[in-house]
Design a protein around this motif. Structure first.
Motif, short mmCIF file in Angstrom:
data_model
loop_
_atom_site.label_atom_id
_atom_site.label_comp_id
_atom_site.label_asym_id
_atom_site.label_seq_id
_atom_site.Cartn_x
_atom_site.Cartn_y
_atom_site.Cartn_z
N GLY A 1 0.62 25.45 -16.36
CA GLY A 1 0.45 24.47 -17.37
C GLY A 1 -0.68 23.68 -17.06
O GLY A 1 -1.69 23.26 -18.01
N VAL A 2 -0.60 23.06 -15.95
CA VAL A 2 -1.81 21.98 -15.70
C VAL A 2 -3.09 22.51 -15.54
O VAL A 2 -4.09 22.03 -16.05
N ILE A 3 -3.34 23.73 -15.05
CA ILE A 3 -4.60 24.33 -14.91
C ILE A 3 -5.14 25.01 -16.21
O ILE A 3 -6.13 24.91 -16.36
N GLU A 4 -4.33 25.35 -17.03
CA GLU A 4 -4.52 25.91 -18.33
C GLU A 4 -5.05 24.78 -19.13
O GLU A 4 -5.84 25.06 -19.86
N LYS A 5 -4.28 23.91 -19.10
CA LYS A 5 -4.68 22.63 -19.71
C LYS A 5 -6.17 22.07 -19.40
O LYS A 5 -7.07 21.56 -20.40
N PRO B 1 -4.94 17.10 -10.52
CA PRO B 1 -4.30 16.25 -10.22
C PRO B 1 -4.22 16.26 -8.58
O PRO B 1 -4.65 17.41 -8.29
N LEU B 2 -3.86 15.45 -7.72
CA LEU B 2 -3.76 15.47 -6.21
C LEU B 2 -3.11 16.65 -5.63
O LEU B 2 -3.28 16.81 -4.55
N ASP B 3 -2.14 17.23 -6.23
CA ASP B 3 -1.36 18.13 -5.74
C ASP B 3 -1.78 19.53 -6.10
O ASP B 3 -0.74 20.38 -5.63
N ILE B 4 -2.79 19.56 -6.65
CA ILE B 4 -3.32 21.14 -6.63
C ILE B 4 -4.96 20.95 -6.40
O ILE B 4 -5.71 20.05 -6.74
N VAL B 5 -5.36 22.08 -5.55
CA VAL B 5 -6.81 22.08 -5.28
C VAL B 5 -7.42 23.61 -5.35
O VAL B 5 -6.38 24.50 -5.07
#
Lengths: 248, 248
Positions: free
Chosen positions: B29-33, B85-89
Motif C-alpha cells: 500500500g505504501v509503495i503503490e501510494k 518512510p524510514l522503514d522501507i528502502v
C-alpha cells in the motif's frame, strides 16, 4: 527501608528521555509507576546515574531507590520486570548500603555510538544508529581519538543549556572499530564524566576529521578555543548508548 | 510501459504485512501510494514475490510493476526512495522484460529466522527476533536440520487457511549458526517455495528437538504423518526475515 541498585537496559526510541516529565512517557516515569503499584500507591523516587535524552538507549543504566520494606534482590528484579513494557528490562538487582548513590557515586561511564556507513538509510537501524554516507579515512579517526585521552577542558563540546561550570573531564578510552558485516563504525568512550551532548558532538567532529574536512589534530585546537561554535555538529541521539556505569 | 524489478528491504514491525489491505498500513500500500504520486494519480499495481505477514521483515523482497513511461532504473530507485518512510528502502532497481514476473518467476527463496537465547527479553530485539530461553543442544538442532534437505511433503508444517493443495517442497539448505556476542541462533532456509507459516513452524519444531522434547529425527515422522496438529508450535513473526529471492 531497603536501598536497591538496579542495572537496566532500555530501547530509547519510544521514550522522551530518562527523566520524568509531566504527561510524557519517560524511563523514570514508567519505573516509578511500576514501583508505586508494588507499594500500593506510595510514591518512590528513582535516582539515575544521569539523564539520557529522547531517543538515547541504555545497555547498562544504573538507578537506585529506597523501598519501604524488604524483598530479596532477585525477587525485586522479577517483580519489576513483570511490570515493565517490552522496551525496558532490569538486568541486575542488588541491595546496597544507604551510602550508595547512583548519581553522586559514579566513577566512570562508558558510552557507545553506532554509525551506519551504508549508502542508504537501513530500515532496521533508523532508531539505532547515526548515518554517515561520506567517505572517511579510518586511520585519521583513530589518530584523532588519541588526542581525547587524558584531562581536557571540553567547553567546545558542551551543548548550550548546561548549567555545569567546570567543563574539565578526563577521558580514559576513546576507540573506534569498523564492523564490516554491519558496515558500521562503533565508537566507545570511557570517562569520569560527560557534559551534555558531549559524546554526540565528539562523534560529529571526529567524522569531519575522518572525511578530511578538519585537520587530524583539530581536537587539540578545540580544547584551546573553548568555543561550542567551533565544533558545530551534533550526531543524532538514536546512535548513542549508555553502556556501563562504574562505581567504587 | 516499462517494467521495473525492485529489491526492497523493510522493517515489518509497523506494517500489517506486505499485501494491501483497506485502511491498514502495508508495504504494498505504501509503495503503490508513492507510485501513484509519480504518475499523478494513475494507479499502479505491484506484484511481490510473495506475501509477508504482519511483523515479518525483508532484506531482499522483490517486486515488479509496469510504469507508464520510461525513467532510468537508477532514477526510479531515487524517486521512490525519496517518497518512502524510514522503514522501507529500495536497494536495487532494474528494468526487465515484460516476461519477468516477481511471483511466478521465483526459483528459490532464502529466509532467516533469528532466535534470541538470552534469559530476559532484550529490549532491542523485541521486534527483531523470537525468544527462547530454554536450554538446547546445538548438535541435535544441526542433526535435525539435515533431515529437511531434499523434497518432502510439508503438510505437517503448513498453517491451516492456506489454499494450496500440493504441499511438496524442496529444501536446498537448512542451517543454523550460533552468534555468541548476540547470544542468538540464526537459522537460514533456502527452498523452491515455502508454505504459509512453514519457516516459523519448522523453527518452533526444531527448537523442541534441540531441547529434547522431541526425538532428533522427528522431522522424518512429521513428513509421514502429514498432520499440522503434530507440529503444533509457530515461532513468532518478528524473528522472520525474507532474505533473498532467486530468479533465472
Amino acid at each position: 527501608m531497603t536501598r536497591y541498585k538496579l542495572t537496566i537496559a532500555y530501547d530509547g526510541a519510544k521514550f522522551h528521555g530518562f527523566q520524568s516529565q509531566p504527561n510524557l512517557r519517560t524511563v523514570q516515569g514508567v519505573i516509578e509507576k511500576a514501583l508505586s503499584k508494588m507499594t500500593k500507591g506510595k510514591e518512590i523516587i528513582l535516582v539515575g546515574s544521569g539523564r539520557t535524552d529522547a531517543g538515547v538507549h541504555a545497555y547498562g543504566q544504573v538507578i537506585h531507590f529506597d523501598y519501604p520494606g524488604y524483598i530479596p534482590a532477585e525477587n525485586m528484579l522479577k517483580a519489576i520486570n513483570s511490570l515493565m513494557p517490552l522496551d525496558i528490562v532490569v538486568k541486575d538487582s542488588q541491595i546496597v548500603d544507604e551510602d550508595f548513590h547512583a548519581r553522586y557515586g559514579v566513577k566512570r561511564k562508558t558510552y557507545l555510538y553506532r554509525v551506519d556507513c551504508g549508502h542508504y538509510t537501513d530500515p532496521f537501524k533508523r532508531f539505532y544508529a547515526g548515518h554517515y554516507s561520506y567517505s572517511y579515512d579510518l586511520e585519521k579517526i583513530q589518530t584523532a581519538l588519541k588526542d581525547l585521552i587524558g584531562e581536557h577542558d571540553f567547553s567546545s563540546f558542551a551543548a548550550s543549556g548546561g548549567v555545569i561550570e567546570n567543563k574539565v573531564r578526563t577521558i580514559y578510552e576513546a576507540q573506534v572499530k569498523y564492523l564490516p558485516d554491519e558496515n558500521e563504525l562503533v565508537f566507545e568512550f570511557t570517562g569520569n564524566g560527560f557534559l551534555y551532548n558531549m559524546v554526540r558532538i565528539l562523534v560529529a567532529t571526529v567524522l569531519e576529521i575522518g572525511s578530511g574536512r578538519r585537520p587530524v589534530h583539530d581536537f587539540i585546537r578545540l580544547f584551546e578555543v573553548k568555543d561550542r561554535q567551533e565544533a558545530r555538529g551534533t550526531a543524532p541521539a538514536n546512535g548513542l548508548y549508555l553502556k556501563k556505569v562504574f562505581y567504587d
